[in-house]
Write a protein that holds these residues in place. Structure first.
Motif, PDB file in Angstrom:
ATOM      1  N   MET A   1       0.845  -1.185   0.000  1.00  0.00           N
ATOM      2  CA  MET A   1       0.000   0.000   0.000  1.00  0.00           C
ATOM      3  C   MET A   1       0.886   1.242   0.000  1.00  0.00           C
ATOM      4  O   MET A   1       1.719   1.405   0.865  1.00  0.00           O
ATOM      5  CB  MET A   1      -0.885  -0.027   1.240  1.00  0.00           C
ATOM      6  N   ASN A   2       0.717   2.123  -0.960  1.00  0.00           N
ATOM      7  CA  ASN A   2       1.503   3.344  -1.036  1.00  0.00           C
ATOM      8  C   ASN A   2       0.611   4.574  -0.971  1.00  0.00           C
ATOM      9  O   ASN A   2       0.978   5.636  -1.416  1.00  0.00           O
ATOM     10  CB  ASN A   2       2.362   3.346  -2.308  1.00  0.00           C
ATOM     11  N   VAL A   3      -0.600   4.392  -0.417  1.00  0.00           N
ATOM     12  CA  VAL A   3      -1.556   5.487  -0.295  1.00  0.00           C
ATOM     13  C   VAL A   3      -1.888   5.686   1.180  1.00  0.00           C
ATOM     14  O   VAL A   3      -2.121   4.723   1.901  1.00  0.00           O
ATOM     15  CB  VAL A   3      -2.846   5.168  -1.097  1.00  0.00           C
ATOM     16  N   ASP A   4      -1.910   6.944   1.604  1.00  0.00           N
ATOM     17  CA  ASP A   4      -2.288   7.262   2.970  1.00  0.00           C
ATOM     18  C   ASP A   4      -3.805   7.340   3.061  1.00  0.00           C
ATOM     19  O   ASP A   4      -4.458   7.920   2.195  1.00  0.00           O
ATOM     20  CB  ASP A   4      -1.698   8.611   3.388  1.00  0.00           C
ATOM     21  N   THR A   5      -4.357   6.746   4.112  1.00  0.00           N
ATOM     22  CA  THR A   5      -5.800   6.831   4.344  1.00  0.00           C
ATOM     23  C   THR A   5      -6.031   7.358   5.753  1.00  0.00           C
ATOM     24  O   THR A   5      -5.085   7.512   6.532  1.00  0.00           O
ATOM     25  CB  THR A   5      -6.482   5.455   4.200  1.00  0.00           C
ATOM     26  N   ARG A   6      -7.276   7.591   6.070  1.00  0.00           N
ATOM     27  CA  ARG A   6      -7.624   8.071   7.416  1.00  0.00           C
ATOM     28  C   ARG A   6      -7.231   7.037   8.480  1.00  0.00           C
ATOM     29  O   ARG A   6      -6.891   7.377   9.602  1.00  0.00           O
ATOM     30  CB  ARG A   6      -9.115   8.360   7.491  1.00  0.00           C
ATOM     31  N   THR A   7      -7.256   5.766   8.127  1.00  0.00           N
ATOM     32  CA  THR A   7      -7.006   4.716   9.117  1.00  0.00           C
ATOM     33  C   THR A   7      -5.596   4.130   9.068  1.00  0.00           C
ATOM     34  O   THR A   7      -5.163   3.501  10.023  1.00  0.00           O
ATOM     35  CB  THR A   7      -8.014   3.565   8.949  1.00  0.00           C
ATOM     36  N   LYS A   8      -4.871   4.307   7.954  1.00  0.00           N
ATOM     37  CA  LYS A   8      -3.530   3.704   7.836  1.00  0.00           C
ATOM     38  C   LYS A   8      -2.658   4.560   6.921  1.00  0.00           C
ATOM     39  O   LYS A   8      -3.095   4.991   5.862  1.00  0.00           O
ATOM     40  CB  LYS A   8      -3.633   2.288   7.274  1.00  0.00           C
ATOM     41  N   LEU A   9      -1.425   4.774   7.347  1.00  0.00           N
ATOM     42  CA  LEU A   9      -0.459   5.498   6.528  1.00  0.00           C
ATOM     43  C   LEU A   9       0.364   4.503   5.719  1.00  0.00           C
ATOM     44  O   LEU A   9       0.603   3.375   6.163  1.00  0.00           O
ATOM     45  CB  LEU A   9       0.469   6.347   7.403  1.00  0.00           C
ATOM     46  N   SER A  10       0.835   4.941   4.568  1.00  0.00           N
ATOM     47  CA  SER A  10       1.656   4.067   3.724  1.00  0.00           C
ATOM     48  C   SER A  10       3.008   3.821   4.377  1.00  0.00           C
ATOM     49  O   SER A  10       3.496   4.620   5.187  1.00  0.00           O
ATOM     50  CB  SER A  10       1.862   4.699   2.345  1.00  0.00           C
ATOM     51  N   THR A  11       3.602   2.715   4.009  1.00  0.00           N
ATOM     52  CA  THR A  11       4.940   2.387   4.509  1.00  0.00           C
ATOM     53  C   THR A  11       5.928   3.481   4.123  1.00  0.00           C
ATOM     54  O   THR A  11       6.799   3.850   4.921  1.00  0.00           O
ATOM     55  CB  THR A  11       5.388   1.020   3.931  1.00  0.00           C
ATOM     56  N   THR A  12       5.789   4.032   2.921  1.00  0.00           N
ATOM     57  CA  THR A  12       6.690   5.100   2.464  1.00  0.00           C
ATOM     58  C   THR A  12       6.577   6.320   3.368  1.00  0.00           C
ATOM     59  O   THR A  12       7.590   6.891   3.777  1.00  0.00           O
ATOM     60  CB  THR A  12       6.384   5.482   1.002  1.00  0.00           C
ATOM     61  N   THR A  13       5.351   6.738   3.674  1.00  0.00           N
ATOM     62  CA  THR A  13       5.147   7.895   4.547  1.00  0.00           C
ATOM     63  C   THR A  13       5.776   7.661   5.909  1.00  0.00           C
ATOM     64  O   THR A  13       6.479   8.529   6.447  1.00  0.00           O
ATOM     65  CB  THR A  13       3.637   8.191   4.705  1.00  0.00           C
ATOM     66  N   ILE A  14       5.543   6.494   6.475  1.00  0.00           N
ATOM     67  CA  ILE A  14       6.072   6.175   7.812  1.00  0.00           C
ATOM     68  C   ILE A  14       7.597   6.139   7.794  1.00  0.00           C
ATOM     69  O   ILE A  14       8.259   6.736   8.653  1.00  0.00           O
ATOM     70  CB  ILE A  14       5.480   4.847   8.325  1.00  0.00           C
ATOM     71  N   LEU A  15       8.178   5.456   6.809  1.00  0.00           N
ATOM     72  CA  LEU A  15       9.642   5.365   6.742  1.00  0.00           C
ATOM     73  C   LEU A  15      10.287   6.727   6.537  1.00  0.00           C
ATOM     74  O   LEU A  15      11.290   7.054   7.202  1.00  0.00           O
ATOM     75  CB  LEU A  15      10.065   4.401   5.639  1.00  0.00           C
ATOM     76  N   LEU A  16       9.740   7.530   5.628  1.00  0.00           N
ATOM     77  CA  LEU A  16      10.298   8.868   5.402  1.00  0.00           C
ATOM     78  C   LEU A  16      10.192   9.722   6.662  1.00  0.00           C
ATOM     79  O   LEU A  16      11.134  10.424   7.026  1.00  0.00           O
ATOM     80  CB  LEU A  16       9.595   9.559   4.236  1.00  0.00           C
ATOM     81  N   HIS A  17       9.054   9.655   7.334  1.00  0.00           N
ATOM     82  CA  HIS A  17       8.860  10.438   8.556  1.00  0.00           C
ATOM     83  C   HIS A  17       9.920  10.102   9.596  1.00  0.00           C
ATOM     84  O   HIS A  17      10.592  10.988  10.130  1.00  0.00           O
ATOM     85  CB  HIS A  17       7.461  10.185   9.126  1.00  0.00           C
ATOM     86  N   TRP A  18      10.075   8.813   9.909  1.00  0.00           N
ATOM     87  CA  TRP A  18      10.997   8.430  10.975  1.00  0.00           C
ATOM     88  C   TRP A  18      12.457   8.574  10.564  1.00  0.00           C
ATOM     89  O   TRP A  18      13.302   8.925  11.393  1.00  0.00           O
ATOM     90  CB  TRP A  18      10.680   7.025  11.483  1.00  0.00           C
ATOM     91  N   LEU A  19      12.772   8.337   9.306  1.00  0.00           N
ATOM     92  CA  LEU A  19      14.143   8.541   8.824  1.00  0.00           C
ATOM     93  C   LEU A  19      14.537  10.005   8.952  1.00  0.00           C
ATOM     94  O   LEU A  19      15.594  10.334   9.499  1.00  0.00           O
ATOM     95  CB  LEU A  19      14.265   8.073   7.365  1.00  0.00           C
ATOM     96  N   VAL A  20      13.678  10.890   8.479  1.00  0.00           N
ATOM     97  CA  VAL A  20      13.972  12.325   8.569  1.00  0.00           C
ATOM     98  C   VAL A  20      13.999  12.759  10.037  1.00  0.00           C
ATOM     99  O   VAL A  20      14.880  13.524  10.439  1.00  0.00           O
ATOM    100  CB  VAL A  20      12.959  13.148   7.747  1.00  0.00           C
ATOM    101  N   ALA A  21      13.070  12.271  10.845  1.00  0.00           N
ATOM    102  CA  ALA A  21      13.033  12.652  12.263  1.00  0.00           C
ATOM    103  C   ALA A  21      14.349  12.304  12.951  1.00  0.00           C
ATOM    104  O   ALA A  21      14.944  13.145  13.650  1.00  0.00           O
ATOM    105  CB  ALA A  21      11.858  11.964  12.962  1.00  0.00           C
ATOM    106  N   ILE A  22      14.804  11.090  12.773  1.00  0.00           N
ATOM    107  CA  ILE A  22      16.050  10.653  13.418  1.00  0.00           C
ATOM    108  C   ILE A  22      17.239  11.452  12.886  1.00  0.00           C
ATOM    109  O   ILE A  22      18.091  11.911  13.663  1.00  0.00           O
ATOM    110  CB  ILE A  22      16.262   9.136  13.215  1.00  0.00           C
ATOM    111  N   MET A  23      17.285  11.641  11.573  1.00  0.00           N
ATOM    112  CA  MET A  23      18.410  12.373  10.984  1.00  0.00           C
ATOM    113  C   MET A  23      18.422  13.836  11.427  1.00  0.00           C
ATOM    114  O   MET A  23      19.478  14.380  11.776  1.00  0.00           O
ATOM    115  CB  MET A  23      18.386  12.267   9.462  1.00  0.00           C
TER     116      MET A  23
END
Length: 186
Positions: A1-23
């Protein structure tokens, strides 16, 4: 799944968020340490990781422009929506501009820039003392240095607001926003 929905975020969104946050948290910490302790040996690494963050955040910006922002999990007041959107924009724009200001500060200061050892802009050494550099534009380097420092402070403030918002969603609202960013379906 590469689409964000109200109930679930895409793996890409989650990975980018946490990668950028940590960096970004690491870079802000190292930046403050380097500046306060004058640890010049870390600058090449700091510059390289800053450019890497820029490239990753550019992907985030392109995804945001293409896909829009994820839908909120629940209904919130207008004030909460404005505050959340403002903090998200500050984070995105700030993390995009921070490496640009750092890059320009280094270039105009005559220090050059390399990307993990690959020279992008050469140093401008002082011919009378090769351990020093001649700024290409000292006043502009100072402006970029100030902008880099001010934006760093604003990013720290935005990160604190972002964390406070995430905790508010999790502890007070119990709405699943934080769980969704951790990969759960809500």
């Amino acid at each position: 799944m590469n689409v964000d929905t109200r109930t679930k975020l895409s793996t890409t969104t989650i990975l980018l968020h946490w990668l950028v946050a940590i960096m970004v948290l690491s870079m802000l910490t190292v930046g403050v340490y380097m500046t306060n302790q004058e640890v010049y040996a870390l600058y090449p690494w700091h510059k390289s990781f800053g450019q890497l963050i820029f490239l990753i955040v550019l992907v985030q910006v392109i995804r945001r422009l293409k896909n829009g922002w994820p839908q909120a999990v629940s209904q919130y007041s207008a004030a909460e929506r404005i505050l959340a959107r403002s903090v998200h924009y500050l984070l995105l724009v700030g993390v995009l501009l921070m490496p640009v200001f750092g890059f320009l500060m280094s270039v105009f200061g005559g220090n050059g820039v390399a990307f993990f050892g690959l020279p992008l802009v050469a140093r401008n050494p002082d011919p009378t003392n090769l351990s020093k550099v001649i700024p290409l534009n000292g006043p502009l380097a100072e402006v970029m240095s100030s902008a880099h420092g001010i934006l760093g402070f604003l990013l720290m403030l935005a990160i604190l607001l972002h964390i406070a918002g995430a905790l508010k969603h999790h502890v007070l609202d119990k709405d699943g926003t934080l769980r969704r960013m951790l990969g759960a379906k809500v």
